[in-house]
Motif scaffolding. Sequence first.
Motif, PDB file in Angstrom:
ATOM      1  N   UNK A  15      -1.992 -11.771 -16.651  1.00 56.17           N
ATOM      2  CA  UNK A  15      -2.467 -12.142 -15.316  1.00 56.17           C
ATOM      3  C   UNK A  15      -3.373 -11.042 -14.786  1.00 56.17           C
ATOM      4  N   UNK A  16      -4.573 -11.435 -14.387  1.00 55.65           N
ATOM      5  CA  UNK A  16      -5.522 -10.469 -13.867  1.00 55.65           C
ATOM      6  C   UNK A  16      -5.153 -10.096 -12.437  1.00 55.65           C
ATOM      7  N   UNK A  17      -5.161  -8.808 -12.169  1.00 53.73           N
ATOM      8  CA  UNK A  17      -4.876  -8.335 -10.818  1.00 53.73           C
ATOM      9  C   UNK A  17      -5.829  -7.226 -10.428  1.00 53.73           C
ATOM     10  N   UNK A  18      -6.290  -7.287  -9.200  1.00 52.57           N
ATOM     11  CA  UNK A  18      -7.028  -6.192  -8.568  1.00 52.57           C
ATOM     12  C   UNK A  18      -6.247  -5.840  -7.315  1.00 52.57           C
ATOM     13  N   UNK A  19      -5.752  -4.612  -7.260  1.00 53.64           N
ATOM     14  CA  UNK A  19      -4.884  -4.205  -6.155  1.00 53.64           C
ATOM     15  C   UNK A  19      -5.505  -3.010  -5.436  1.00 53.64           C
ATOM     16  N   UNK A  20      -5.860  -3.234  -4.177  1.00 49.10           N
ATOM     17  CA  UNK A  20      -6.463  -2.174  -3.376  1.00 49.10           C
ATOM     18  C   UNK A  20      -5.399  -1.367  -2.648  1.00 49.10           C
ATOM     19  N   UNK A  21      -5.723  -0.122  -2.400  1.00 54.43           N
ATOM     20  CA  UNK A  21      -4.862   0.749  -1.597  1.00 54.43           C
ATOM     21  C   UNK A  21      -5.723   1.831  -0.966  1.00 54.43           C
ATOM     22  N   UNK A  22      -5.129   2.554  -0.020  1.00 52.97           N
ATOM     23  CA  UNK A  22      -5.813   3.688   0.572  1.00 52.97           C
ATOM     24  C   UNK A  22      -6.379   3.458   1.957  1.00 52.97           C
ATOM     25  N   UNK A  23      -6.282   2.238   2.453  1.00 55.06           N
ATOM     26  CA  UNK A  23      -6.775   1.985   3.793  1.00 55.06           C
ATOM     27  C   UNK A  23      -5.893   2.638   4.848  1.00 55.06           C
ATOM     28  N   UNK A  24      -6.369   2.591   6.084  1.00 50.00           N
ATOM     29  CA  UNK A  24      -5.597   3.164   7.171  1.00 50.00           C
ATOM     30  C   UNK A  24      -6.439   3.361   8.407  1.00 50.00           C
ATOM     31  N   UNK A  25      -5.896   4.143   9.333  1.00 46.77           N
ATOM     32  CA  UNK A  25      -6.553   4.455  10.598  1.00 46.77           C
ATOM     33  C   UNK A  25      -7.087   5.878  10.536  1.00 46.77           C
ATOM     34  N   UNK A  26      -8.351   6.034  10.882  1.00 48.85           N
ATOM     35  CA  UNK A  26      -8.983   7.359  10.852  1.00 48.85           C
ATOM     36  C   UNK A  26      -9.929   7.478  12.033  1.00 48.85           C
ATOM     37  N   UNK A  27     -10.129   8.689  12.511  1.00 45.20           N
ATOM     38  CA  UNK A  27     -11.079   8.911  13.590  1.00 45.20           C
ATOM     39  C   UNK A  27     -12.500   8.926  13.065  1.00 45.20           C
ATOM     40  N   UNK A  28     -13.419   8.604  13.932  1.00 46.23           N
ATOM     41  CA  UNK A  28     -14.831   8.656  13.571  1.00 46.23           C
ATOM     42  C   UNK A  28     -15.176  10.043  13.048  1.00 46.23           C
ATOM     43  N   UNK A  73     -21.882 -13.193  -6.971  1.00 44.63           N
ATOM     44  CA  UNK A  73     -20.966 -13.723  -7.985  1.00 44.63           C
ATOM     45  C   UNK A  73     -19.904 -12.708  -8.328  1.00 44.63           C
ATOM     46  N   UNK A  74     -18.660 -13.146  -8.293  1.00 48.61           N
ATOM     47  CA  UNK A  74     -17.544 -12.323  -8.745  1.00 48.61           C
ATOM     48  C   UNK A  74     -16.511 -13.245  -9.381  1.00 48.61           C
ATOM     49  N   UNK A  75     -15.866 -12.732 -10.422  1.00 45.54           N
ATOM     50  CA  UNK A  75     -14.871 -13.533 -11.136  1.00 45.54           C
ATOM     51  C   UNK A  75     -13.470 -13.348 -10.577  1.00 45.54           C
ATOM     52  N   UNK A  76     -13.187 -12.146 -10.096  1.00 42.37           N
ATOM     53  CA  UNK A  76     -11.852 -11.830  -9.619  1.00 42.37           C
ATOM     54  C   UNK A  76     -11.940 -11.051  -8.303  1.00 42.37           C
ATOM     55  N   UNK A  77     -10.905 -11.238  -7.476  1.00 40.08           N
ATOM     56  CA  UNK A  77     -10.854 -10.585  -6.166  1.00 40.08           C
ATOM     57  C   UNK A  77      -9.477  -9.984  -5.926  1.00 40.08           C
ATOM     58  N   UNK A  78      -9.486  -8.897  -5.184  1.00 45.09           N
ATOM     59  CA  UNK A  78      -8.243  -8.351  -4.685  1.00 45.09           C
ATOM     60  C   UNK A  78      -7.937  -8.902  -3.307  1.00 45.09           C
TER      61      UNK A  78
END
Length: 121
Positions: free
Chosen positions: A1-14, A107-112
């Motif tokens: 099973x193909x998986x794309x898993x994002x991480x690292x987001x959050x709240x940050x000041x300008x 065009x993209x084949x897979x998405x996270x």
Amino acid sequence: QVQLVESGGGLVQAGGSLRLSCAASGRDFSNYYMKWFRQAPGKEREFVAAIRWSGGRTYYTDSVKGRFTISSDNAKNTVYLQMNSLKPEDTAVYSCAASRITWAPQQSDYWGQGTQVTVSS
């Protein structure tokens, strides 16, 4: 099973920085183009950056050039988006995607699933 898993987001000041990660699994992505997109509330999805895993050529939208850097770690099957000098207008859900044939946004084949980035002023 193909998986794309994002991480690292959050709240940050300008003016701050974040590094997003996209861990890819389930197939051989070595000849794929890996891309980052973002979508802010009420706006269309926007292409941010792309990299070809084999060769490492990179592409950026104009609004992030000089601030964002896309890179890949083949050993970890992970693509990164280093975001510096963040602005409130960078606030969005950031998603990674993979395409076998093109770096172009159309065009993209897979998405996270995406990771939220919020930049406060």
